[in-house]
Design an enzyme around this catalytic site. Structure first.
Site, mmCIF file in Angstrom:
data_model
loop_
_atom_site.group_PDB
_atom_site.id
_atom_site.type_symbol
_atom_site.label_atom_id
_atom_site.label_comp_id
_atom_site.label_asym_id
_atom_site.label_seq_id
_atom_site.Cartn_x
_atom_site.Cartn_y
_atom_site.Cartn_z
ATOM 1 N N THR A 158 1.404 -1.085 0.263
ATOM 2 C CA THR A 158 -0.140 -0.018 -0.057
ATOM 3 C C THR A 158 0.727 0.914 -0.014
ATOM 4 O O THR A 158 2.291 1.441 0.866
ATOM 5 C CB THR A 158 -1.083 -0.183 1.466
ATOM 6 N N ASP A 169 -7.578 11.361 8.573
ATOM 7 C CA ASP A 169 -7.655 10.205 10.172
ATOM 8 C C ASP A 169 -6.537 8.590 9.557
ATOM 9 O O ASP A 169 -7.942 9.021 8.841
ATOM 10 C CB ASP A 169 -8.010 9.983 10.778
ATOM 11 N N ALA A 175 -6.132 3.148 11.025
ATOM 12 C CA ALA A 175 -6.807 1.857 10.672
ATOM 13 C C ALA A 175 -6.803 1.350 9.082
ATOM 14 O O ALA A 175 -7.807 0.400 9.102
ATOM 15 C CB ALA A 175 -8.102 1.738 11.372
ATOM 16 N N ALA A 176 -6.165 2.154 8.487
ATOM 17 C CA ALA A 176 -6.504 2.548 6.533
ATOM 18 C C ALA A 176 -6.139 1.152 6.721
ATOM 19 O O ALA A 176 -6.406 0.482 6.089
ATOM 20 C CB ALA A 176 -6.108 3.581 6.001
ATOM 21 N N GLY A 177 -4.995 0.755 6.715
ATOM 22 C CA GLY A 177 -4.067 -0.622 6.343
ATOM 23 C C GLY A 177 -4.785 -1.613 7.296
ATOM 24 O O GLY A 177 -4.876 -2.637 6.465
ATOM 25 N N ASP A 178 -5.003 -1.399 8.193
ATOM 26 C CA ASP A 178 -6.029 -2.712 8.774
ATOM 27 C C ASP A 178 -7.554 -2.995 7.773
ATOM 28 O O ASP A 178 -7.489 -3.897 8.118
ATOM 29 C CB ASP A 178 -5.963 -2.407 10.569
HETATM 30 O O1 RIB Z 1 -2.864 0.180 12.145
HETATM 31 C C1 RIB Z 1 -3.148 1.323 13.707
HETATM 32 C C2 RIB Z 1 -3.684 0.841 14.855
HETATM 33 O O2 RIB Z 1 -2.227 0.381 15.537
HETATM 34 C C3 RIB Z 1 -4.834 1.715 15.868
HETATM 35 O O3 RIB Z 1 -5.763 1.244 16.492
HETATM 36 C C4 RIB Z 1 -3.278 1.644 17.254
HETATM 37 O O4 RIB Z 1 -4.013 0.808 18.408
HETATM 38 C C5 RIB Z 1 -1.776 0.468 16.501
HETATM 39 O O5 RIB Z 1 -1.969 -0.871 17.206
#
Ligand code: RIB
Length: 306
Positions: A222, A248, A251-254
């Site tokens: 990414t 913000d 958490a985009a990658g997650d």
């Molecule tokens: O990828 C984002 C996350 O990284 C956040 O939610 C934070 O907890 C860290 O783990």
């Protein structure tokens, strides 16, 4: 039958600090607000996969404190099977301190807390969840020996393994990569993982191929606003990102990893799965916070007809 996804990883409470400027070393700045938001790379992936309609379970650990309780409640609200989440006495739930600028830039410090307690023994306790899943997703916010164990287990049991190598670790042994289905670093993580400097598309592809030479099937890199590159042994494709105003990127990658897995588990090919993941990300970055920014599947209808 719906394919099952198991996330093994971290859960954190995010302390989101909004400020005009992320302080430089030695600098003090004033912030505007602090909010507590469910986060953690593992929990974000599980929550996103649940919100996007997947059949999802999670193995992880929280403390016996209000933060741990809230994290579990949030996963349950997204339909995630949280029976593999251990509640530990005497150690606090993981915490992440996130400074966020109006530009959408952030920086994060994680205090692992109970994420250190995600051990091979904890996974063995929940082997039924491993046995019944098709895909395993993991990240590097739990002990690396546990990640190595997960890799072995996935190989032994014939599960597709998707690794989000964040926070990235330099100098992992060559054998670590052998047998991983998909690795999803961003460009900085790929540079750290491979020990190479990278500034061009060709260099990203070469870096990705160095992991493929060690046994990874596909590397998905990414690149933020520059989109995403998928690399296999014989092919490399660039997918431009949607143009949106980033508020913000937490958490985009997650969410990308979770959405990619959901689409693949539903039978999409890589191209379709990336398109789906990019759409989910385009929503996530326009909202604040980690799990607070993740859309449900039907919220995507306006953005795409997947
Ligand atoms: O990828 C984002 C996350 O990284 C956040 O939610 C934070 O907890 C860290 O783990």
């Amino acid at each position: 039958m719906k394919k099952k996804i198991l996330v093994i990883g971290s859960l954190n409470t995010d302390f989101l600090i909004e400020t005009d400027k992320i302080p430089a070393p030695g600098e003090t700045v004033l912030g505007h607000s602090v909010s507590h938001i469910p986060g953690g790379k593992g929990a974000n992936q599980a929550y996103a996969a649940g919100k996007l309609g997947g059949e999802v379970a999670m193995i992880g650990a929280v403390g016996n404190d209000p933060y741990g309780k809230k994290l579990i409640e949030n996963l349950l609200s997204a339909g995630v099977d949280a029976s593999g989440i251990e509640i530990c006495e005497d150690t606090p739930t993981g915490q992440a301190y996130i400074s966020l600028e109006p530009s959408g830039e952030n920086c994060i410090i994680v205090i692992p807390g109970t994420n250190h307690m995600v051990t091979p023994e904890l996974i063995q306790k929940h082997m039924a969840l491993v046995d019944s899943c098709d895909y395993i997703l993991t990240q590097f916010e739990i002990p690396m020996d546990t990640v190595r164990y997960i890799k072995k287990l996935a190989l032994q049991k014939g599960k597709r393994l998707i690794v989000d190598p964040a926070p990235a670790v330099a100098g992992l042994e060559a054998d670590f990569w052998n047998g991983i289905s998909i690795v999803k670093p961003n460009e900085t993580e790929l540079a750290l993982l491979t020990g190479r400097e990278m500034n061009s598309r060709e260099e990203y592809i070469e870096g990705a191929r160095s992991l493929i030479d060690k046994g990874v099937e596909t590397v998905v890199i990414t690149l933020g606003k520059a989109g995403c590159l998928t690399v296999t042994r014989d092919q490399a494709d660039l997918f431009p990102a949607h143009i949106v105003k980033t508020v913000d990127s937490t958490a985009a990658g997650d969410s990308f990893t979770a959405a990619l897995s959901i689409a693949l588990s539903e039978g999409a090919d890589m191209k379709e799965a990336v398109a789906f993941a990019q759409t989910v990300c385009a929503v996530v970055v326009t909202r604040k916070g980690a799990q607070s920014s993740i859309p449900a599947r039907d919220e995507l209808k306006e953005v795409m007809s997947y």
